[in-house]
Design a protein around this motif. Structure first.
Motif, PDB file in Angstrom:
ATOM      1  N   THR A  73     -26.726   5.611  -2.302  1.00 44.29           N
ATOM      2  CA  THR A  73     -25.602   4.668  -2.193  1.00 44.29           C
ATOM      3  C   THR A  73     -25.544   4.138  -0.762  1.00 44.29           C
ATOM      4  O   THR A  73     -25.431   4.919   0.174  1.00 44.29           O
ATOM      5  CB  THR A  73     -24.276   5.374  -2.534  1.00 44.29           C
ATOM      6  OG1 THR A  73     -24.472   6.162  -3.708  1.00 44.29           O
ATOM      7  CG2 THR A  73     -23.165   4.374  -2.788  1.00 44.29           C
TER       8      THR A  73
ATOM      9  N   LEU B  75     -20.028   4.449  -9.516  1.00 47.17           N
ATOM     10  CA  LEU B  75     -20.502   4.214  -8.151  1.00 47.17           C
ATOM     11  C   LEU B  75     -21.253   2.896  -8.092  1.00 47.17           C
ATOM     12  O   LEU B  75     -21.015   2.054  -7.229  1.00 47.17           O
ATOM     13  CB  LEU B  75     -21.432   5.347  -7.708  1.00 47.17           C
ATOM     14  CG  LEU B  75     -20.776   6.606  -7.153  1.00 47.17           C
ATOM     15  CD1 LEU B  75     -21.851   7.596  -6.749  1.00 47.17           C
ATOM     16  CD2 LEU B  75     -19.913   6.263  -5.950  1.00 47.17           C
TER      17      LEU B  75
ATOM     18  N   PHE C 222     -20.363  -0.614  -6.215  1.00 45.10           N
ATOM     19  CA  PHE C 222     -21.298  -1.267  -5.313  1.00 45.10           C
ATOM     20  C   PHE C 222     -21.415  -2.753  -5.663  1.00 45.10           C
ATOM     21  O   PHE C 222     -21.419  -3.616  -4.785  1.00 45.10           O
ATOM     22  CB  PHE C 222     -22.657  -0.575  -5.388  1.00 45.10           C
ATOM     23  CG  PHE C 222     -23.689  -1.218  -4.487  1.00 45.10           C
ATOM     24  CD1 PHE C 222     -23.406  -1.430  -3.138  1.00 45.10           C
ATOM     25  CD2 PHE C 222     -24.911  -1.605  -4.983  1.00 45.10           C
ATOM     26  CE1 PHE C 222     -24.344  -2.012  -2.310  1.00 45.10           C
ATOM     27  CE2 PHE C 222     -25.858  -2.195  -4.151  1.00 45.10           C
ATOM     28  CZ  PHE C 222     -25.573  -2.402  -2.808  1.00 45.10           C
TER      29      PHE C 222
END
Lengths: 411, 125
Positions: free
Chosen positions: B82, B19, B23
């Motif tokens: 996130t 993740l 990003f």
């Protein structure tokens, strides 16, 4: 004398009455389970018990928890089903009384299971906590816990880095000799657990095969219980384990299939459980290519590929191997293709409706049941005429499992 | 060895690393100029279809209840750190070296952003 007469008359009357009361009931309810099966209703957390002789639904059992991606195995006597829910629930249901016999929550998040060759142990594969747990089939009491812990040491120049964790386990199957075989998704390993003494309280003996390839996502065992094959997501290839060898060795097969072709996105993981052996050829779903891989069953070498409509999810062989029925991943999951393995031609392509999720053949394969999730329907097809025979209503149906699986290794 | 791999070696669990890596990939990619408005453009019917898609089809890896499966869990506590933009980027372009596929072509940026916002606050039933 008169008294005795009355008594004997009463006894006689009682016996007659009892016969009347009991015999029709018993005779009327006696039935086998060979034509029974179950349909998972994933969103409702229920299953329907069905029969395939007259193609009817016999009833519904509710309260099985989160059944998304649920699957089932059957007891050796084909009376009980063990259902593995996504929420870690393991439920034993009686197909005849249509009741839950026992239900335990054995993990946080699970993905299928297997039943031992002697029918006395059921194993469940878990994503969290990653590993396999083994239970007695009679009581669902846990008898062994196999956490899928792994560690890797990576040396880079002068620094050494250790990665460790508990892997999600996938592709769990039963193998002859009270063994279970499964793959470690995160670790890229295959483990063989010998559970021959688990019922006596002895821990399973684990044989580990490391570095078999990246991201094994599912596994299958051939019907003879000899060969375990794991599919890899992270690489174009599969891994084979020949369980008949004295010294077990994980071997790469189908290495670099589809080389040079652009990989297409995969919107649903294929399943290998419906692996198709037709004559002397295996048909397996490719990953990222819209084709079935055709492999020689003797040499395990790729001998070709068969182009299909989309990313195949299940490629299921009719029990005689003559036909293969294929369904597809989103967004092409409204279609089914039927392949004739003898002529190697596409026999039929049809669109039952949005989200065809699973297909199950009747024991001898004259009919196939297909779940059409978004249509809330089960379609039953004749495999000779390829025509729709009947439809049954079901709530968001996914997996279909027939009790005849009880007699087969790996199902 | 890319920054992606270096990260993977130092941080665990791997899913979280991916993740984060996605990003970072996002940070160096072009900004999503149109993603900001948009959300109100989707009519109720399309919103329902998207909820269904996420539960049923994303659900085949992330779980119908989004508690996770082969894919990461996507409940509000799991995605709270996130940024929306990173989620949109993951949805549209996938995560390299994982089974997360790119949904670009099947979903518009507006739709991906709407899904990302729903994941943050909890997807409707």
């Amino acid at each position: 004398m008169r008294m005795a007469n009355t008594i004997s008359r009463r006894v006689f009357a009682f016996l007659i009455l009892t016969l009347f009361l009991i015999s029709p009931t018993v005779a009327g309810n006696l039935r086998g389970t060979g034509d029974l099966g179950l349909i998972v209703e994933r969103a409702a957390g229920s299953i329907q018990i069905i029969e395939t002789t007259n193609n009817t639904s016999l009833g519904r059992i509710k309260g099985l928890g989160d059944l998304s991606h649920a699957s089932a195995v059957f007891s050796r006597d084909a009376r009980f089903a063990f259902i593995f829910g996504r929420d870690g629930g393991l439920t034993k249901v009686d197909l005849l009384t249509r009741k839950i016999v026992k239900r335990v929550i054995q993990g946080g998040n699970s993905i299928g299971g297997a039943i031992s060759d002697d029918g006395r142990m059921v194993a469940v594969s878990n994503y969290s906590p990653g590993g396999v747990k083994i239970f007695r089939t009679d009581t669902l009491e846990m008898i062994a816990d196999i956490p899928a812990t792994y560690g890797q040491v990576i040396k880079k120049g002068t620094t050494t880095i250790t990665i460790s964790g508990q892997s999600k386990t996938v592709g769990l199957v039963d193998a002859p000799g009270k063994k279970f075989v499964f793959s470690l998704y995160n670790a890229g390993e295959i483990w063989v657990a010998d559970c021959s003494k688990c019922l006596e309280g002895v821990k399973p003996k684990i044989t580990k095969f490391k570095n078999v390839g990246k991201l094994p996502y599912d596994g299958l065992i051939t019907g003879d219980g000899r060969t375990y094959i794991a599919g890899l997501f992270g690489e174009d290839g599969m891994v084979k384990l020949d369980l008949w060898q004295d010294k077990l060795k994980a071997e790469r097969i189908l290495d670099g299939y589809g080389k040079g072709e652009k990989k297409l996105p995969v919107y649903k993981m294929p399943h290998l459980e419906g692996w198709a052996l037709a004559g002397n050829r295996f048909f397996l779903p490719a990953i990222g290519h819209h084709e079935l891989l055709v492999m020689d069953a003797g040499s395990f070498k790729q001998i070709g590929s068969f182009p299909v409509y989309g990313q195949p999810v299940f490629a299921m062989a009719r029990p005689d191997g003559r036909q293969i029925w294929v369904n597809f991943a989103h967004p092409r999951n409204d279609t089914v293709q039927v392949i004739d393995t003898h002529t190697m031609k596409l026999l039929k392509e049809f669109k039952p409706g949005k989200a065809v999720l699973h297909m199950e053949f009747t024991p001898r394969g004259e009919q196939v049941w297909i779940s059409v999730r978004d249509a809330d329907r089960i379609d039953i097809y004749d495999t000779k005429t390829l025509k729709l025979v009947k439809s049954l209503p079901a709530q968001k149906p996914s997996g279909i499992f027939f009790a005849a699986r009880a007699m087969r290794t790996g199902l | 060895m890319s920054i992606y791999h270096t990260l993977q070696l130092h941080l665990l669990p791997p899913d979280r690393v991916k993740l984060a890596a996605a990003f970072i990939v996002f940070l160096f990619s072009s900004p999503l100029a149109t993603a900001q408005e948009g959300a109100s453009v989707l009519d109720a019917k399309r919103q329902n279809e998207l909820v269904y898609l996420v539960r049923q089809d994303c659900g085949s890896c992330h779980g119908m209840t989004l508690k996770g499966g082969l894919g990461t869990p996507l409940l509000p506590p799991n995605v709270k750190d996130t940024p929306i933009e990173a989620l949109v980027s993951i949805i549209l372009d996938g995560v390299p070296d994982t089974p997360m596929p790119p949904w670009r072509g099947l979903l518009s940026e507006t739709e991906a952003e709407w899904i990302a916002r729903q994941l943050k606050k909890g997807l409707p039933e």
